[in-house]
Design a protein around this motif. Sequence first.
Motif, PDB file in Angstrom:
ATOM      1  N   GLU A 134      16.977  -7.297  -0.027  1.00 61.03           N
ATOM      2  CA  GLU A 134      15.835  -6.142   0.095  1.00 61.03           C
ATOM      3  C   GLU A 134      14.352  -6.521   0.124  1.00 61.03           C
ATOM      4  OE1 GLU A 134      16.803  -2.992   0.020  1.00 61.03           O
ATOM      5  OE2 GLU A 134      19.161  -3.632   0.155  1.00 61.03           O
ATOM      6  N   ILE A 135      14.181  -7.680  -0.418  1.00 66.54           N
ATOM      7  CA  ILE A 135      12.744  -8.030  -0.525  1.00 66.54           C
ATOM      8  C   ILE A 135      12.227  -8.666   0.799  1.00 66.54           C
ATOM      9  CG2 ILE A 135      10.940  -9.603  -1.566  1.00 66.54           C
ATOM     10  CD1 ILE A 135      12.153  -8.814  -4.236  1.00 66.54           C
ATOM     11  N   ARG A 136      13.339  -9.300   1.369  1.00 69.73           N
ATOM     12  CA  ARG A 136      12.852  -9.726   2.732  1.00 69.73           C
ATOM     13  C   ARG A 136      12.730  -8.686   3.577  1.00 69.73           C
ATOM     14  NH1 ARG A 136      16.887 -13.536   5.972  1.00 69.73           N
ATOM     15  NH2 ARG A 136      15.840 -13.493   8.184  1.00 69.73           N
ATOM     16  N   THR A 137      13.699  -7.902   3.723  1.00 68.60           N
ATOM     17  CA  THR A 137      13.529  -6.571   4.532  1.00 68.60           C
ATOM     18  C   THR A 137      12.367  -6.000   4.418  1.00 68.60           C
ATOM     19  OG1 THR A 137      16.010  -6.154   3.973  1.00 68.60           O
ATOM     20  CG2 THR A 137      14.821  -4.350   5.298  1.00 68.60           C
ATOM     21  N   PHE A 138      11.921  -5.738   3.096  1.00 65.90           N
ATOM     22  CA  PHE A 138      10.575  -4.845   3.019  1.00 65.90           C
ATOM     23  C   PHE A 138       9.547  -5.512   3.527  1.00 65.90           C
ATOM     24  CE2 PHE A 138       6.783  -4.599   0.208  1.00 65.90           C
ATOM     25  CZ  PHE A 138       6.643  -3.139   0.495  1.00 65.90           C
ATOM     26  N   PHE A 139       9.466  -7.048   3.319  1.00 63.90           N
ATOM     27  CA  PHE A 139       8.132  -7.835   3.785  1.00 63.90           C
ATOM     28  C   PHE A 139       8.247  -7.981   5.410  1.00 63.90           C
ATOM     29  CE2 PHE A 139       7.353  -8.475  -0.713  1.00 63.90           C
ATOM     30  CZ  PHE A 139       6.022  -8.333  -0.685  1.00 63.90           C
ATOM     31  N   THR A 140       9.404  -8.245   5.862  1.00 63.54           N
ATOM     32  CA  THR A 140       9.513  -8.348   7.325  1.00 63.54           C
ATOM     33  C   THR A 140       9.693  -7.169   8.132  1.00 63.54           C
ATOM     34  OG1 THR A 140      11.767  -9.019   7.157  1.00 63.54           O
ATOM     35  CG2 THR A 140      10.553 -10.778   7.115  1.00 63.54           C
ATOM     36  N   VAL A 141      10.458  -6.485   7.653  1.00 61.68           N
ATOM     37  CA  VAL A 141      10.598  -5.159   8.717  1.00 61.68           C
ATOM     38  C   VAL A 141      10.048  -3.912   8.063  1.00 61.68           C
ATOM     39  CG1 VAL A 141      12.374  -3.385   9.306  1.00 61.68           C
ATOM     40  CG2 VAL A 141      12.949  -5.969   8.906  1.00 61.68           C
ATOM     41  N   SER A 142      10.054  -3.429   6.973  1.00 63.04           N
ATOM     42  CA  SER A 142       9.234  -2.141   6.520  1.00 63.04           C
ATOM     43  C   SER A 142       7.823  -2.304   6.737  1.00 63.04           C
ATOM     44  CB  SER A 142       9.796  -1.921   5.296  1.00 63.04           C
ATOM     45  OG  SER A 142      11.248  -2.117   4.918  1.00 63.04           O
ATOM     46  N   THR A 143       7.206  -3.176   6.105  1.00 63.80           N
ATOM     47  CA  THR A 143       5.973  -3.178   5.954  1.00 63.80           C
ATOM     48  C   THR A 143       5.206  -3.192   7.593  1.00 63.80           C
ATOM     49  OG1 THR A 143       5.770  -5.694   6.160  1.00 63.80           O
ATOM     50  CG2 THR A 143       5.512  -4.694   3.886  1.00 63.80           C
ATOM     51  N   ARG A 144       5.865  -3.763   8.546  1.00 59.30           N
ATOM     52  CA  ARG A 144       5.324  -3.761   9.706  1.00 59.30           C
ATOM     53  C   ARG A 144       5.376  -2.377  10.265  1.00 59.30           C
ATOM     54  NH1 ARG A 144       7.319  -9.038  12.102  1.00 59.30           N
ATOM     55  NH2 ARG A 144       6.385 -10.438  10.540  1.00 59.30           N
TER      56      ARG A 144
ATOM     57  N   ALA B 111       2.132   0.084  -1.836  1.00 59.07           N
ATOM     58  CA  ALA B 111       3.367   0.009  -0.709  1.00 59.07           C
ATOM     59  C   ALA B 111       4.966  -0.106  -1.261  1.00 59.07           C
ATOM     60  CB  ALA B 111       3.129  -1.007   0.224  1.00 59.07           C
ATOM     61  N   MET B 112       4.710  -1.096  -2.292  1.00 64.34           N
ATOM     62  CA  MET B 112       6.151  -1.429  -2.675  1.00 64.34           C
ATOM     63  C   MET B 112       6.684  -0.134  -3.546  1.00 64.34           C
ATOM     64  SD  MET B 112       5.493  -5.187  -3.976  1.00 64.34           S
ATOM     65  CE  MET B 112       7.160  -5.828  -4.040  1.00 64.34           C
ATOM     66  N   CYS B 113       5.741   0.464  -4.382  1.00 68.02           N
ATOM     67  CA  CYS B 113       6.306   1.436  -5.192  1.00 68.02           C
ATOM     68  C   CYS B 113       6.632   2.930  -4.287  1.00 68.02           C
ATOM     69  CB  CYS B 113       4.951   2.061  -6.221  1.00 68.02           C
ATOM     70  SG  CYS B 113       5.246   3.197  -7.306  1.00 68.02           S
ATOM     71  N   GLY B 114       5.753   3.014  -3.257  1.00 67.72           N
ATOM     72  CA  GLY B 114       5.978   4.252  -2.413  1.00 67.72           C
ATOM     73  C   GLY B 114       7.258   3.953  -1.756  1.00 67.72           C
ATOM     74  N   TYR B 115       7.431   2.977  -1.126  1.00 68.93           N
ATOM     75  CA  TYR B 115       8.586   2.417  -0.366  1.00 68.93           C
ATOM     76  C   TYR B 115       9.954   2.606  -1.346  1.00 68.93           C
ATOM     77  CZ  TYR B 115      11.712  -0.433   2.069  1.00 68.93           C
ATOM     78  OH  TYR B 115      12.824  -1.154   2.692  1.00 68.93           O
ATOM     79  N   ALA B 116       9.831   2.186  -2.532  1.00 67.18           N
ATOM     80  CA  ALA B 116      10.903   2.312  -3.332  1.00 67.18           C
ATOM     81  C   ALA B 116      11.098   3.997  -3.403  1.00 67.18           C
ATOM     82  CB  ALA B 116      10.764   1.614  -4.771  1.00 67.18           C
ATOM     83  N   LEU B 117      10.279   4.548  -3.818  1.00 67.10           N
ATOM     84  CA  LEU B 117      10.466   6.051  -4.067  1.00 67.10           C
ATOM     85  C   LEU B 117      11.021   6.896  -2.684  1.00 67.10           C
ATOM     86  CD1 LEU B 117       7.222   6.856  -6.163  1.00 67.10           C
ATOM     87  CD2 LEU B 117       9.514   7.101  -6.920  1.00 67.10           C
ATOM     88  N   ALA B 118      10.498   6.202  -1.796  1.00 65.58           N
ATOM     89  CA  ALA B 118      10.997   7.040  -0.469  1.00 65.58           C
ATOM     90  C   ALA B 118      12.409   6.427  -0.001  1.00 65.58           C
ATOM     91  CB  ALA B 118      10.139   6.769   0.560  1.00 65.58           C
ATOM     92  N   LYS B 119      12.693   5.323  -0.271  1.00 64.24           N
ATOM     93  CA  LYS B 119      14.115   4.624   0.333  1.00 64.24           C
ATOM     94  C   LYS B 119      15.341   4.604  -0.558  1.00 64.24           C
ATOM     95  CE  LYS B 119      12.795   5.054   4.175  1.00 64.24           C
ATOM     96  NZ  LYS B 119      13.437   5.902   5.148  1.00 64.24           N
ATOM     97  N   TYR B 120      15.002   4.430  -2.014  1.00 67.28           N
ATOM     98  CA  TYR B 120      16.208   4.210  -2.849  1.00 67.28           C
ATOM     99  C   TYR B 120      16.531   5.454  -3.633  1.00 67.28           C
ATOM    100  CZ  TYR B 120      15.031  -0.708  -1.840  1.00 67.28           C
ATOM    101  OH  TYR B 120      15.006  -1.905  -1.088  1.00 67.28           O
ATOM    102  N   GLU B 121      17.802   5.944  -3.673  1.00 65.42           N
ATOM    103  CA  GLU B 121      17.864   6.964  -4.646  1.00 65.42           C
ATOM    104  C   GLU B 121      18.360   6.545  -5.889  1.00 65.42           C
ATOM    105  OE1 GLU B 121      19.201  10.196  -3.375  1.00 65.42           O
ATOM    106  OE2 GLU B 121      18.703   9.805  -1.398  1.00 65.42           O
TER     107      GLU B 121
END
Lengths: 444, 277
Positions: B178-188, B89-99
């Motif tokens: 960024e980490i907090r956003t990932f775990f509290t917003v994006s993962t949901r 999830a972290m890897c895919g998220y990073a590839l999708a959301k960061y340039e």
Amino acid sequence: MRAHYGKVTAAFAMISALALSGCSAGGDSTEAGADAAPCEASEGPVTLNFTTWVPGMDKVVELWNADNPDIQVQVQTSPNGNSGTYQNFFNQIQAGNAPDLGQVEYDALPNFRVQDGLENIAGCEGVADAEDKFVDWTWGQVTFGEEDAVYAVPQDSGPMAMYYRADLFEQAGIEVPTTWEEYAAAAEKIKAQGSYITNFPKQDVNWFAGMVWQNGGQWFANNGESWDVDLTSPESEEVATYWQDLLSKDLVSTLPSFSDEWNASFNEGQQWTWVSAVWGATTLSTGAPDTAGKWAVAPMPQWEDGGTAAGNWGGSSTAVLKGSDHPAEAAKFALWLNTDPEALALANELGGIYPAATSATELDAFSGGVDYYGGQKIYDVFADASANVNPDFTWGPTMTQTYTDVSDGFGAAIGGSGTLMDALENGQQKTIDSLKSQSIPVAE
Amino acid sequence: MSRSAAMLIMGVFTLYFLTPIWWLLTTSTKTGGEISSTAPLWFTANSAGTFFTNLGRLFAYGDGLFGRWLLNSALYAGVGALIGTVIAAMCGYALAKYEFRGREAIFNIVLSGVLVPATALALPLFLIFSRVELTNTMWAVFLPSLVSPFGVYLARIYAAASVPGELLEAARLDGSGEIRTFFTVSTRLMAPALVTIFLFQFVAIWNNFFLPLIMLRDQALFPVTLGLYAWNSQISQIPELRSLVIVGALVSILPLIIAFLALQRFWSSGLGAGGVK
């Protein structure tokens, strides 16, 4: 031990072909001639690893561990050899972390020898003197006829005889066959009664090899420099033609061996005989419980009237694998495991092992009558058979593949395309190709 | 095609897929001798009793070895799939959301990993693990199962579609890291995809057979697949194992069924999400 060849073997074969072609091409591992290194005892306490698939072997080893605090053995139970364990051994030898001891069937030993996977333990204490303790031919299997060389200690053997339904033969008034000619004649009479004399096991090419072995044939020979491949010798051809004839006349069934239908056909009296190894005694009694007391055992039918030759199907050894840090202790343990009366008795009770040690006949388990066989002392028949097995039979270094190739051909022959002899000719060619592709010298 | 014809075809295939499972169920209720001598697809008179006897023998045989294997499988598959999902999830998220430079190259390399069968990697893994002396340990099976290229692929696709960039910017403006956003917003927002990845990974590890076969020597470390296989290869010496292997096979698929039933709620709602906008 019996071998099964399944999908896993195929997957392994593919992968190992890659691995081996990469790793063994440059080596001179095929060089024969022994290197009987001095075998010195290690200092201090030692722990040995032993990989086996014989049920109950851990209990047998507990006996040893209790008496030998300085040489402790740890047992690791694995699937049987051709189900992946041999390939694991090769991988582990390659990576330098193989167990000290491994169970290896006789037909796989040459492969380990050719890949330089075995320690020569001839120089270890007691090994050279142990020859007399084992059935002749089994010792030949672990030395490959090399001077000053012993690569494993024989564990069990599979001398063959004929299990037959004494009651059915009696009722039908058919003589119990003593030659293959009589066997074929009996097959016709039994077919007339609506049953089969036996089942032809197309997957068990090592069974077929046992038949050739009985007939004095040799599939492989190694003169120290190169391998002779002779799947199509006159002896082999005689056996193939014989069974082809029975198959063509539909006098034998062709069920997959050891399957449920196969068991059921024995259980329901559709099979009157089974020419099989000593370990088959338990296979039969558990697979066909309803026929208890009706079976008996006689020597294998003979090619020549009055002959006594027997074949062998299966059997394995305890090998010291290459890279062991403690070959002396490993050899000592292997000798104990396969000659100590207490160990042999327990291995037989828990694992169904029929020992290669000549002292086996003195064990209680093999001296009495067996109820399933009408109280007959069947192990006397197998002990005689064991003494009549040709001691010079040699297995080739690529048996798994040879089995697969020939078995494919047997399947085709049963399906009506080609003959058993065609299968052997094809197997011959493919075996030679496979040896060459692994840089193993072949004499042609 | 008429409705009844479609029903017929589906019915035939349902039967085709269910028959082996039905056989497994009926055969689990038989003793060793009854397997070959009774009707294969139906029960016997004392099926219920035999089933529980078989079950008792299964867990008692070899000092409870089977229970040990089940626990091992649960550990490999449960923890492995959980950590594997987080990583994917972290890897895919990073590839999708960061340039960043090389993003597509990394993604393509990961994607090509999907094409390499796990079986082909088993032997190289064995040789590598031998070098660091990790063969015949739990790590040898556990570490490789944390990797899920397909999970990365799925996570990237899903994150791109379901996590709006505006939302991330809003979170950043509010001072969330960024980490907090990932775990509290994006993962949901990615939850359905995460469940899918977890389930895929769980099933893959639970069914994994070849890697443990190559890596493990000590049967106390075996997962249930390899353990049953080892028993099955000993049937010719110990015929009583035949019925244990069959009951064991039945028991070993129960956790998969439970995982599917428990998670399918999230899963099925997730696949449709975003389909209509």
